[in-house]
Structures are given as structure tokens and as C-alpha cells.
Design a protein around this motif. Structure first.
Motif, mmCIF file in Angstrom:
data_model
loop_
_atom_site.group_PDB
_atom_site.id
_atom_site.type_symbol
_atom_site.label_atom_id
_atom_site.label_comp_id
_atom_site.label_asym_id
_atom_site.label_seq_id
_atom_site.Cartn_x
_atom_site.Cartn_y
_atom_site.Cartn_z
ATOM 1 N N VAL A 1 66.715 -24.298 39.365
ATOM 2 C CA VAL A 1 66.128 -24.871 40.337
ATOM 3 C C VAL A 1 65.610 -23.991 41.620
ATOM 4 N N ILE A 2 66.766 -23.118 41.914
ATOM 5 C CA ILE A 2 66.546 -22.395 43.244
ATOM 6 C C ILE A 2 65.880 -20.789 42.510
ATOM 7 N N ALA A 3 66.458 -20.514 41.528
ATOM 8 C CA ALA A 3 66.385 -19.120 41.044
ATOM 9 C C ALA A 3 64.659 -19.172 40.682
ATOM 10 N N LYS A 4 64.106 -20.030 40.094
ATOM 11 C CA LYS A 4 62.724 -19.710 39.528
ATOM 12 C C LYS A 4 61.702 -19.784 40.642
ATOM 13 N N PRO A 5 61.769 -20.667 41.502
ATOM 14 C CA PRO A 5 61.045 -20.683 42.916
ATOM 15 C C PRO A 5 61.072 -19.316 43.730
ATOM 16 N N LEU A 6 62.210 -18.893 43.951
ATOM 17 C CA LEU A 6 62.495 -17.455 44.580
ATOM 18 C C LEU A 6 61.648 -16.196 43.778
ATOM 19 N N LEU A 7 62.082 -16.348 42.604
ATOM 20 C CA LEU A 7 61.446 -15.480 41.529
ATOM 21 C C LEU A 7 59.768 -15.327 41.573
ATOM 22 N N ILE A 8 59.266 -16.601 41.616
ATOM 23 C CA ILE A 8 57.712 -16.836 41.462
ATOM 24 C C ILE A 8 57.278 -16.412 43.008
ATOM 25 N N PHE A 9 57.996 -16.622 44.005
ATOM 26 C CA PHE A 9 57.426 -16.390 45.474
ATOM 27 C C PHE A 9 57.413 -14.683 45.598
ATOM 28 N N LEU A 10 58.617 -13.938 44.850
ATOM 29 C CA LEU A 10 58.829 -12.490 44.992
ATOM 30 C C LEU A 10 57.757 -12.133 44.236
ATOM 31 N N VAL A 11 57.382 -12.442 42.900
ATOM 32 C CA VAL A 11 56.211 -11.781 42.135
ATOM 33 C C VAL A 11 54.976 -12.083 43.096
ATOM 34 N N TRP A 12 54.869 -13.343 43.574
ATOM 35 C CA TRP A 12 53.636 -13.219 44.570
ATOM 36 C C TRP A 12 53.414 -12.351 45.639
ATOM 37 N N LEU A 13 54.513 -12.254 46.357
ATOM 38 C CA LEU A 13 54.696 -11.017 47.463
ATOM 39 C C LEU A 13 54.333 -9.832 46.974
ATOM 40 N N HIS A 14 55.026 -9.250 45.681
ATOM 41 C CA HIS A 14 54.767 -8.034 45.175
ATOM 42 C C HIS A 14 53.427 -7.701 45.127
ATOM 43 N N GLN A 15 52.518 -8.595 44.508
ATOM 44 C CA GLN A 15 51.102 -8.390 44.309
ATOM 45 C C GLN A 15 50.453 -7.876 45.808
ATOM 46 N N TYR A 16 50.979 -7.940 46.924
ATOM 47 C CA TYR A 16 50.556 -7.629 48.045
ATOM 48 C C TYR A 16 51.207 -6.474 48.673
ATOM 49 N N VAL A 17 52.297 -6.252 48.463
ATOM 50 C CA VAL A 17 53.139 -5.280 49.173
ATOM 51 C C VAL A 17 53.310 -4.089 47.959
ATOM 52 N N ASN A 18 53.395 -4.420 46.871
ATOM 53 C CA ASN A 18 53.455 -3.555 45.538
ATOM 54 C C ASN A 18 54.864 -2.690 45.896
ATOM 55 N N ASN A 19 55.930 -3.378 46.362
ATOM 56 C CA ASN A 19 57.532 -2.588 46.403
ATOM 57 C C ASN A 19 58.160 -3.951 46.259
ATOM 58 N N TRP A 20 59.082 -3.823 45.417
ATOM 59 C CA TRP A 20 60.060 -4.973 45.244
ATOM 60 C C TRP A 20 61.091 -5.007 46.397
ATOM 61 N N GLY A 21 61.392 -3.922 46.946
ATOM 62 C CA GLY A 21 62.163 -3.783 48.025
ATOM 63 C C GLY A 21 62.000 -4.372 49.369
ATOM 64 N N VAL A 22 60.520 -4.309 49.739
ATOM 65 C CA VAL A 22 59.832 -4.796 50.740
ATOM 66 C C VAL A 22 59.681 -6.436 50.462
ATOM 67 N N ALA A 23 59.360 -6.563 49.247
ATOM 68 C CA ALA A 23 58.935 -8.056 48.987
ATOM 69 C C ALA A 23 60.582 -8.706 49.176
ATOM 70 N N VAL A 24 61.676 -7.936 48.948
ATOM 71 C CA VAL A 24 63.059 -8.903 48.956
ATOM 72 C C VAL A 24 63.325 -8.944 50.807
ATOM 73 N N ILE A 25 62.967 -7.915 51.516
ATOM 74 C CA ILE A 25 62.965 -8.043 52.820
ATOM 75 C C ILE A 25 62.197 -9.133 53.433
ATOM 76 N N ILE A 26 60.984 -9.419 53.140
ATOM 77 C CA ILE A 26 60.072 -10.131 53.551
ATOM 78 C C ILE A 26 60.408 -11.648 53.358
ATOM 79 N N LEU A 27 61.088 -11.824 51.991
ATOM 80 C CA LEU A 27 61.658 -12.994 51.497
ATOM 81 C C LEU A 27 62.749 -13.342 52.560
ATOM 82 N N THR A 28 63.721 -12.384 52.765
ATOM 83 C CA THR A 28 64.859 -12.364 53.665
ATOM 84 C C THR A 28 64.386 -12.961 55.198
ATOM 85 N N VAL A 29 63.452 -12.603 55.613
ATOM 86 C CA VAL A 29 62.625 -12.861 57.018
ATOM 87 C C VAL A 29 62.326 -14.418 56.898
#
Length: 542
Positions: free
Chosen positions: A328-356
Motif C-alpha cells: 500500500v506504500i510501495a506502489k504509490p511511491l513507485l507510481i510517483f517516482l515513474v511520474w517524476l522520471h518523465q520530467y527529470v529523466n534521471n532516477w537519482g534526481v527523482a529519488v532526491i525530489i521524492l525525499t524533499v
């Protein structure tokens, strides 16, 4: 005492969750027994125009050699994969994924091998009343290669085994890893007979089995309930106990799946021979009269656990992507990370934005916690006097200390609360990084700066040089130095041991998880400094 309990609970939570995998890894698979004479062509290899079928896996203990039979390989090419079938029985000899590689592709370096979903075993083998049709039947070899760029198309294999004519109709789709099959059997016997059709899937481990965090297993679903068996010793020695009426059965790991979904009621069996996993789906069709035709239908999904494609193939197959308790936590986080990646095109940057973003969500709670910690600094001299005054009376010391906290409205556990609320998010991200095909080979910084050494090219794997976990440990130690405690010296030592324990635990964690925790620590340090600086400004102004 409350702070000490919370600290111990945190350390124990991490130790229990991850310690077992670190200390008790799965046993390394033993070499497979030689089922074919030394020097003979192996399964899927061609000797002249003949292909040697793979060893039969009709049962966990039945590994008798299979004689070479004449046949040839036909190729099915789609935008997603290239598959090779043996005309002798329609065995699937290989299925190579076009978009997925054994290791991370690095720009400027040789391209690694692509993932082959089929290696070892008689995959997509068909048994009629226990007869191995790839071994005992005669098959038409006029099947032609097939290339799909869109839509769907079929291959048809014709064969004859004692008492039956067989037709295997395989339908392929250009935009999915789904293969649909209809098996038609016509009785050529002179008398009535009972008919049992068994379909078999088999392969070696889908990806490298050296990782303790990604073990291959046999899984299945019955009545919307998921179950799995990953104990290789049990699968080799005893096999899988029969499972009645499964929605599907599969050989899978964190990222890839070879699944069979029957259209009729079946019994699932399975096991291992050597390094090869296999599963059988058996359907008893009752009596068949001379000249009568009966059929069974099966859907195969052979490929990565891409959630959209699994759901398009079948709602039941979509459930092969399961993150356990933290789904219930992992899937929303994954969906949001995938969405972020569409714009930043870097998974590490997406993780950092998620952390913020997560830090901002918990900012009010952290703010109250850190302000409580600042208050604790003010009562440190009073707490020290209490410890000196009641050093021989622990019970009275605890009573007076708690009264001191109450008087000045200080929460002694305040420094741990921000970490406590992060634990579910941490575990959810951990499951997503280790179980989401989107994050397999998720890149951040491919090579160490100014070198050609591969570094954070795969956030689902550990940092090969342990740089990020060591920096994470240092930031955690700095955070502890900034966190005042009103407890005894033993409590302070425990607080300083935590960074060491966490650093050790994080050494083999997915790099993406370490990046998340490191960024969270840096943001927490900045927040604590800001609050402490503001408190000093107010004090100076007063």
C-alpha cells in the motif's frame, strides 16, 4: 527511558527486517546433473539441421536423458522479444528480451547480453496422457518464421502421437509478452479412452542468483490469495505439493516472470532438477470417443513484470507484482517516482525530489520535534544536577527527570520521532527498488567523476565502492551530535552507536535507498541548524 526504548526498537526493526537476509543467504544452487552425454549438443543448439530437445521435467525426480529427434528452429520476432521454437513438439528453446540486459548498459562500453527468459528444461512442453510429445510424437516441420510489427499472428504445430492427432495453435501479440495457446486433440484410437493434457514451463533462474535480495521461486494464486515456494532444497527433494484450481502458476523473481494461466480447472505441480525450475498444469478432460476432439487453452506471460502489460494480459496476472506488507506504500511511491522520471529523466534526481517532498509533508512534525530538542538543551544543567543528586536512587531519578520534562513541556523522544515516521516510507521504497522492473538498472551517476569506473549506474544494486553508505553514516553521526539527550551516559553511547549500526546495515542496500536516507539526513541537519540558529537570534534579541 522512553528515548532508549524507541532507539532500541528502531535498531531491532532494521536488524530483524534485513539481518536475516545478510546472515542467512539462500544456498547457492548445486550444478545440474548431466542428463545428456558429454559432447552431445545441448538443448537449443543445432547439430546440422537437428535440434536436441531439453531434458524432460515431468516430475522432480524424472531426469532421464532424451534422445535427439529431427527438427528445426523457427523464429518469432516482435518489437519486444525474439523467440525460437523447435518444430519437434513446439518447445520454446529461447526468448530473448529486446529491452532488458544482464548488466547495466554504459555509454561508451560494450553492450551486455540481453536477458534470455528460457535456459534449460522443456519449456512449453506438452504431455498427452503422460506421453512427452516432443520426444515420442511425429511433427510437421513446415512451420515458417514469423515477424510481427503490429497486431497479432499465429504459429500452428501439427503432430501425431499414439492414439491422438495434436494441433498446437500459438498466438503472439506485437505489443505484449502474452502468448495464447489452444491445444486441440483428436482421438485416432479404436476405443474410448481417458484424456489428460499437461502443459509444462521450465527455465533456469531468470536472473543471477547470487543476490540474497532477488531469489527465484515458484509462485501461484488460488482464490485471490498469493503463495510462493523459494526453498530450493525442498523443491529439489520433494517438489511442490499439488495445488488445485490455481488462477495461475509461475516461475518468477523480483523483476521477471514465466507464468501459465489456464482457462479450465487444472492441478499445478512443480519443482527443481539441478538449477532448473519447472511447473506443470494438468487438466483431466474425461473420456474421449474415437474421432472426437477436445481442447484446452492456456495463456503464457514470459517477460518483465511491467505492470501495465500484465494488467492488459489479465487482472489476475497483474497480481504477480506484489510488495507484501508494504504494498500500500510501495506502489504509490513507485507510481510517483515513474511520474517524476518523465520530467527529470534521471532516477537519482527523482529519488532526491521524492525525499524533499516527503520531508515537506513531515515538516510540521519535525519542526515540533526539533523545537522540543532545543528546549531539552535548556534543561540539561538541571538534568545533570538531578543525576548527581539521585545517583544512588534510580527510581527517584526517573521520577524527578520525568517531572522535569513535564514542567518544561519537553518530549525526550522528540529526536527519534522524525526517524520513526520515516520507517514505513523507507520500507516501502526498499520494496519498490527491489521489486519494480522500472527501477531495475535505474541510473543516477554512471561513473565516478573523472574516471571510467562504474558507480551509481544501478540504484537497485549496492554502491560498489560504499561511498554513499559511508557518507550517510557520517551525516547520521553529525545529526546525533546535534541532538541533545537528557539521559544517562549509557543512553548517549547508544545514540552514537546507531550511526555505526545503520552504516553496516546500509552497505549492501540498494543505492537508491541509501541516497534517499542520505538526502533525508542532510535535510534534517539543515532543519535542525535553522531552528537552532533562529533560537540563538531570539536569545540575542532578548
Amino acid at each position: 527511558m522512553e528515548t532508549k526504548r524507541i532507539i532500541l526498537a528502531l535498531v531491532l526493526s532494521f536488524a530483524v527486517f534485513f539481518g536475516w537476509q545478510l546472515l542467512f543467504p539462500q544456498p547457492t544452487p548445486q550444478p545440474a546433473p548431466q542428463a545428456i552425454e558429454q559432447g552431445a549438443p545441448q538443448a537449443g543448439q543445432q547439430a546440422g539441421n537437428a535440434a536436441t530437445p531439453a531434458p524432460s521435467l515431468a516430475s522432480a525426480k524424472d531426469v532421464a536423458p532424451i534422445e535427439a529427434t529431427q527438427g528445426r528452429l523457427v523464429t518469432v520476432q516482435t518489437p519486444l522479444y525474439t523467440a525460437e521454437f523447435d518444430t519437434q513438439g513446439g518447445l520454446l528453446e529461447s526468448l530473448t528480451l529486446n529491452k532488458y540486459f544482464q548488466t547495466v548498459p554504459i555509454k561508451g562500453q560494450p553492450q551486455p547480453d540481453k536477458i534470455n527468459m528460457i535456459s534449460g528444461g522443456a519449456s512449453l512442453g506438452l504431455l498427452v496422457n503422460g506421453q512427452r510429445t516432443w520426444e515420442n510424437a511425429q511433427w510437421d516441420t513446415e512451420v515458417q518464421d514469423l515477424t510481427l510489427t503490429e497486431g497479432s499472428n499465429t504459429l500452428i504445430f501439427h503432430g501425431r502421437v499414439e492414439g491422438y492427432d495434436i494441433e498446437r495453435i500459438l498466438t503472439f501479440e506485437a505489443d505484449n509478452y502474452l502468448i495464447k495457446e489452444e491445444v486441440r486433440v483428436v482421438s485416432t484410437s479404436a476405443a474410448d479412452s481417458d484424456l489428460k493434457i499437461t502443459r509444462q514451463a521450465a527455465t533456469d533462474a531468470l536472473t543471477a542468483m547470487s543476490s540474497n535480495y532477488n531469489q527465484a521461486n515458484i509462485s501461484w494464486m488460488v482464490n485471490n490469495g498469493l503463495d510462493k515456494e523459494s526453498d530450493q532444497k525442498d523443491l529439489r527433494n520433494d517438489g511442490l505439493p499439488p495445488v488445485t484450481a490455481p488462477a495461475w502458476g509461475a516461475i518468477d523473481d523480483n523483476y521477471f516472470v514465466l507464468a501459465m494461466q489456464p482457462a479450465e480447472q487444472t492441478v499445478l505441480e512443480g519443482g527443481m532438477t539441478g538449477d532448473t525450475f519447472f511447473i506443470n498444469l494438468s487438466a483431466s478432460l474425461g473420456s474421449i470417443r474415437p474421432g472426437e476432439s477436445k481442447s484446452v487453452r492456456t495463456s503464457y506471460f514470459i517477460g518483465p513484470k511491467e505492470r501495465d502489460l500484465l494488467a492488459a494480459a489479465s487482472p489476475e496476472l497483474a497480481k504477480t507484482v506484489d510488495f507484501g506488507w508494504f504494498d500500500v506504500i510501495a506502489k504509490p511511491l513507485l507510481i510517483f517516482l515513474v511520474w517524476l522520471h518523465q520530467y527529470v529523466n534521471n532516477w537519482g534526481v527523482a529519488v532526491i525530489i521524492l525525499t524533499v517532498i516527503i520531508k515537506l509533508i513531515f515538516w510540521p512534525l519535525s519542526q515540533r520535534s526539533y523545537k522540543s530538542m532545543e528546549q531539552m538543551k535548556k534543561i540539561q544543567p538541571m538534568a545533570a544536577k538531578l543525576r548527581e543528586k539521585y545517583k544512588d536512587d534510580k527510581q527517584r531519578l526517573n521520577q524527578e527527570t520525568m517531572q522535569l520534562y513535564k514542567t518544561y513541556k519537553v518530549n525526550p523522544a522528540g529526536g527519534c520521532l522524525p526517524m520513526v515516521v520515516q520507517i514505513p516510507v523507507f520500507f516501502g521504497l526498499y520494496k519498490a527498488l527491489l521489486g519494480a522492473i522500472e527501477l531495475r538498472h535505474a541510473g543516477f551517476i554512471d561513473t565516478l567523476p573523472f574516471t571510467n569506473m562504474v558507480w551509481l549506474a544501478d540504484l537497485s544494486a549496492k554502491d560498489p565502492f560504499y561511498i554513499t553508505p559511508l557518507i550517510m553514516g557520517a551525516t547520521m553521526f553529525l545529526q546525533q551530535l546535534m541532538t541533545p539527550t537528557a539521559g544517562d551516559p549509557t543512553q548517549k553511547k547508544l545514540m552514537y552507536i546507531m550511526p555505526v549500526v545503520f552504516t553496516f546495515l546500509f552497505l549492501n542496500f540498494p543505492a537508491g535507498l541509501v541516497v534517499y536516507w542520505l538526502c533525508n539526513n542532510v535535510l534534517s541537519i539543515a532543519q535542525q541548524w535553522w531552528i537552532a540558529h533562529g533560537s540563538k537570534r531570539k536569545k540575542a534579541a532578548a
